[in-house]
Design a protein around this motif. Structure first.
Motif, PDB file in Angstrom:
ATOM      1  N   THR A 227      -0.217   3.888  -2.601  1.00  0.00           N
ATOM      2  CA  THR A 227      -1.474   4.557  -2.242  1.00  0.00           C
ATOM      3  C   THR A 227      -1.257   5.562  -1.117  1.00  0.00           C
TER       4      THR A 227
ATOM      5  N   SER B  95      -9.826   1.486   1.945  1.00  0.00           N
ATOM      6  CA  SER B  95      -8.786   2.518   1.937  1.00  0.00           C
ATOM      7  C   SER B  95      -7.600   2.011   2.752  1.00  0.00           C
ATOM      8  N   TRP B  96      -6.422   2.627   2.576  1.00  0.00           N
ATOM      9  CA  TRP B  96      -5.227   2.137   3.252  1.00  0.00           C
ATOM     10  C   TRP B  96      -5.368   2.190   4.774  1.00  0.00           C
TER      11      TRP B  96
ATOM     12  N   SER C 261       0.808  -1.223   0.000  1.00  0.00           N
ATOM     13  CA  SER C 261       0.000   0.000   0.000  1.00  0.00           C
ATOM     14  C   SER C 261       0.841   1.273   0.000  1.00  0.00           C
TER      15      SER C 261
ATOM     16  N   VAL D  73      -6.454  -2.605   0.065  1.00  0.00           N
ATOM     17  CA  VAL D  73      -6.158  -1.441  -0.776  1.00  0.00           C
ATOM     18  C   VAL D  73      -7.061  -1.422  -2.010  1.00  0.00           C
ATOM     19  N   ASP D  74      -7.348  -2.610  -2.582  1.00  0.00           N
ATOM     20  CA  ASP D  74      -8.191  -2.681  -3.781  1.00  0.00           C
ATOM     21  C   ASP D  74      -9.652  -2.369  -3.480  1.00  0.00           C
TER      22      ASP D  74
ATOM     23  N   ILE E   7      -5.949  -1.021   6.781  1.00  0.00           N
ATOM     24  CA  ILE E   7      -4.822  -1.903   7.098  1.00  0.00           C
ATOM     25  C   ILE E   7      -4.537  -1.865   8.603  1.00  0.00           C
TER      26      ILE E   7
ATOM     27  N   GLY F 279      -3.259  -7.004   2.606  1.00  0.00           N
ATOM     28  CA  GLY F 279      -2.973  -5.635   2.183  1.00  0.00           C
ATOM     29  C   GLY F 279      -3.499  -5.353   0.791  1.00  0.00           C
TER      30      GLY F 279
END
Length: 519
Positions: free
Chosen positions: A34, A161-162, A31, A157-158, A165, A153
């Motif tokens: 991003t 949102s980050w 990530s 991310v896909d 995580i 992860g």
């Protein structure tokens, strides 16, 4: 020692805590792009999100035995879980990069403490005759965590949102802290008034911290071409040398290096370093190879690692029972290094046309190799130690695995960059205007492009660009293959070290029984 429901609740809690700590060593890797865009920071600066966590981990791990004894193991363990959980939330709430880096460091302090403390609690939970099984169970977290990190992860991310995580740690961490409070036996901190080894703590933080920055940032900043890398290298050498001298001479050291008088522990620590080097390097190199060369997504790459990881998870408890039954750990370790070498060798033989099915068997070998190394090395490392020295020996062994991972990622990244330069030079020496094969390839590109409406000049530009892309892909393919071959050779070279420990203990009957009783 626990029994029944209470024992297995503790086991589930401990393994869950270990897994989420180790997931966080790799989950962030996919990530970084991003995060960089969302926080308005460069990729180089955003890499400190990974670096800060690794630094905190390696600093705190060798101190866990001392801190658990001083504070009380239950209190220290629950406090570490809560620190990890709270700082996970703060990482997600961060509004700029350096806030995130600071909270990641604190998250690493809490997370790093979980490894060795979890291992010690597991050994105390099981009776002596079942501690081989405890080693197998503990290894599940070490194997599963780094491997499923990229999968989680990539998926997060896909699809989210980050920040998620970090948010996913919150419910897991709170539940682990609650169960630990309810089911772990109360422990008291040390009541003696001996002074705290503040100098040792400071030297450890400075020496290891400086070394980790050098390893994590060296390749990015061209190693010793950067003045700060030179300065930190000197500081690290001086601080670590002084730390070893001080800890061997002071009466109450924060790290008891005297346990390294055990030759078996010392040799095991070297092999554990190589294990960490290979374990983390493989998880680092394979995703790069799969995404850059084959064109897989982060999630697809992660799922390719899962079969080997699941296989390792299935066999780990049985390995513990095999050790318990009297099998020498050295024989499993030799097989583990052999399987890891086979993985590297097979990977080094792939090419641009290799399909995903080819990687299934090598990745199974990787998973089995990791399981066959982690469980027996954990047992072998502390097999000659007195019971009171086992927590310190286990902490040093865990530190060597994490250090091996840091060295591995830094050095394998540098090795790939150097090999890429060499391989590119070798390739382009054959790509010249006078070379018939080059002329034939460019002509073929141009005819195809012009048949689809491109002008002669445009077709030539695109043909040259296509040839350059081919050279780049082939260059990096060769470089990744070189890296896999290096990992294979490193694992193969460890087999003689294992044979040394077999010869040293030739007179001992059933050394794995010694492992169990010493715990």
């Amino acid at each position: 020692m626990e029994t029944g429901f209470r024992k297995w609740i503790i086991v589930i809690t401990i393994i869950t805590s270990t897994i989420i700590e180790l997931i966080d060593t790799t989950i962030v890797n996919v990530s970084i792009n991003t995060m960089s865009g969302n926080l308005g920071a460069s990729l180089e600066d955003t890499a400190w999100v990974i670096t800060s966590y690794a630094i905190a981990n390696v600093i705190i791990i060798p101190m866990t035995s001392f801190l658990a004894e001083k504070i009380g193991r239950k209190q220290y363990y629950i406090g570490s879980i809560l620190l990890f959980t709270i700082t996970s939330a703060l990482c997600g709430f961060s509004t700029n990069l350096w806030e995130l880096v600071a909270f990641r460091f604190l998250q690493g302090v809490g997370g790093g403490a979980l490894l060795s403390t979890s291992q010690a609690i597991l050994f105390e939970t099981f009776p002596p005759k079942e501690r081989g099984l405890a080693s197998g169970i503990f290894s599940l977290g070490i194997i599963i965590g780094p491997s499923i990190g990229p999968v989680m992860g990539g998926y997060i991310v896909d699809n989210l949102s980050w920040q998620w995580i970090f948010y996913v740690n919150i419910p897991i961490g709170l539940m682990a802290a609650l169960l630990s409070y309810m089911y772990l036996r109360p422990t008291q901190g040390s009541k003696d008034n001996r002074r705290i080894d503040w100098l040792g703590i400071a030297l450890l933080a400075i020496g290891v911290g400086a070394l980790q920055v050098v390893l994590e940032r060296g390749e990015t900043d061209d190693w010793f071409a950067a003045n700060y890398i030179i300065a930190l290298s000197v500081i690290s050498v001086i601080a670590l040398a002084t730390l070893i001298w001080w800890e061997l001479t002071t009466e109450h050291p924060v790290i008891n290096f005297r346990v390294l008088k055990s030759t078996t522990l010392s040799i095991s620590a070297i092999m554990t370093f190589v294990l960490g080097f290979g374990l983390f390097s493989a998880v680092f190199v394979f995703p790069l190879y799969a995404q850059r060369i084959i064109g897989y997504s982060a999630f697809q790459t992660g799922t390719m690692l899962l079969p080997g990881t699941l296989m390792a998870a299935m066999v780990s408890p049985f390995l513990g029972r095999m050790l318990q039954s009297g099998l020498r750990p050295q024989y499993l370790i030799i097989t583990g290094f052999l399987f890891s070498a086979i993985f590297g060798f097979f990977m080094s033989k792939s090419n641009l046309e290799t399909g995903g099915a080819y990687f299934f068997i090598p990745l199974i070998f990787r998973g089995l190799g990791a399981a066959l190394l982690i469980v027996p090395l954990t047992a072998l490392a502390v097999s000659e130690l007195k019971p009171q020295d086992i927590p310190q020996g286990a902490a040093l062994n865990n530190m060597m695995r994490q250090m091996g991972g840091s060295f591995g990622i830094a050095l394998i990244n540098t090795y790939i960059a150097n090999r890429a330069a060499t391989n590119r030079t070798a390739l382009i020496s054959h790509v010249t205007a006078s070379d018939p094969n080059t002329q034939m390839r460019i002509s073929g590109f141009m005819r195809n492009l012009m048949a689809h409406g491109a002008t002669y000049l445009r077709a030539m530009q695109q043909a040259i660009g296509g040839l350059e892309n081919t050279v780049v892909r082939q260059t990096y393919l060769m470089s990744y293959m070189d890296a896999f071959l290096l990992l294979a050779l490193m694992n193969a070279c460890c087999i003689p070290l294992v044979i040394i420990t077999i010869k040293r203990r030739k007179e001992n009957a059933k050394p794995s029984n010694v492992v169990v009783s010493d715990h």
